[in-house]
Write a protein that holds these residues in place. Structure first.
Motif: not given
Length: 373
Positions: A220-222, A247-264, A279-287
């Motif tokens: 948990x990010x907490x 597809x890693x939506x739970x990991x995304x949520x944890x990282x957003x909490x870490x960003x909010x806490x200003x952790x390096x 940060x809100x910028x989705x990735x794309x697949x290379x060929x």
């Protein structure tokens, strides 16, 4: 060696010889252009769910050993090589590649035209395939392949991540003594989220003066934020790993909490992609992705061109420049290879600066992370 049959989603049906594990496996086929380091590639957890085609025609010549393992096992579905050498000759060899593959259930396919396969993947892109030493009927293989989930639908992080936290105390490998540093002097402490972390990334972090505690991907990010606020840790590392980051939506949520806490934070490969997504910028697949040890990357700050090791099928979008400065660019296709986020103590790179077995021209980024901490 037994016969192995291969069916690709573009309809190509091939037969070759097998070594390593037998059975039937489905995965995504990619190619790797590295000249050396096949053991490091096979044991890189980022290849989970994939078949790796080696463009280097001779594989197996130097055998395998415990020191060169990048993780606790081998997670790729299989490897395809032109010529397999089952009688290695090297003073560090402890076992042939065939034995390592059998121990971890990884298929080996040889006596196949890897040049043809590489050109096909470059033209048509990475695709799903099935390989079997049990089934040799093309129609039956196609049926099984069509019914199998695609790599984009599978969360391989659960398979490759550690289940318990652990401290990493080993440093960089010394080619003069054939040994790793033990307990390097450290003055900063971080936790590293394990999405499929490579051992030599941890070695480089400790060599740079950073004590590392590796934690499971579902921590948990907490808990991490609380430790940071208490002064127990100085930052967070986000590791490499397999599969589609979207597809890693739970990991995304944890990282957003870490960003909010200003952790390096510092991310490599999948970690780099997850920071972009958070940060809100989705990735794309290379060929067909970037896989190999010979990719030129330009450092925009110094102007230097670094030859780098790469292993990824996904990339961050150009729109990331709205919130980050691009620090590194791939000179093959001008894709983004590194960023620093504006107003945040956060940096990331797409390539692998630990680059085991090489090249090591980008290893300075671990020291950059130390200086940021």
């Amino acid at each position: 060696m037994n016969k192995v049959s291969i069916y690709l989603e573009n309809g190509l049906f091939l037969q070759a010889r097998s070594f390593g594990a037998e059975g039937t496996a489905v995965g995504e086929i990619v190619f790797n252009t590295s000249m050396t380091g096949y053991q490091e590639i096979v044991t890189d957890p980022s290849y989970a769910g994939q078949f790796v085609t080696f463009t280097m025609p001779e594989i197996g010549n130097v055998g395998c050993n415990a020191q060169d393992m990048e993780s606790r096992g081998a997670f790729c579905k299989g490897i395809l090589v032109r010529s397999y050498q089952g009688r290695p000759s090297n003073f560090r060899s402890e076992e042939p590649l065939d034995a390592l593959l059998k121990r971890f259930g990884v298929m080996g396919i040889c006596e196949i035209d890897t040049r043809y396969l590489t050109r096909m993947i470059r033209t048509e892109g990475a695709m799903e395939m099935i390989a079997s030493t049990e089934i040799h009927d093309a129609a039956e293989l196609k049926k099984l392949l069509d019914a199998a989930p695609r790599i984009e639908e599978i969360n391989y992080i659960e398979e490759v991540s550690t289940s318990e936290p652990y401290l990493h105390t080993q440093g960089r490998y010394d080619a003069r003594t054939f040994r790793y540093e033990e307990n390097p002097e450290t003055s900063k402490r971080i936790v590293a989220y394990d999405f499929g972390i490579k051992r030599n990334i941890l070695n480089e972090l400790t060599h740079a003066g950073i004590a590392v505690e590796v934690i499971p991907n579902d921590t948990p990010a907490e808990e991490v934020v609380a430790r940071f606020e208490k002064g127990e840790i100085d930052g967070v590392f986000l590791s490499n790993g397999p599969g589609d980051p979207l597809i890693l939506q739970q990991e995304k949520g944890r990282i957003q909490k870490l960003l909010k806490a200003k952790i390096p934070m510092f991310g490599i490969c999948l970690g780099h992609q997850m920071l972009s997504i958070a940060h809100g910028y989705d990735t794309y697949k290379l060929k067909f992705g970037h896989h190999g040890g010979n990719h030129p990357v330009k450092n925009r700050a110094t102007g230097a061109v670094e030859i780098t090791a790469q292993n990824h099928n996904y990339n961050v979008p150009d729109a990331i420049t709205e919130v980050a400065e691009v620090t590194h660019v791939n000179l093959f296709d001008n894709t983004i290879e590194g960023v620093r986020y504006r107003g945040e103590p956060v940096m990331s790179v797409q390539h692998h600066p630990e680059a085991s077995p090489g090249p090591h021209e980008s290893a300075y980024v671990f020291r950059d992370f130390y200086e940021m901490l």
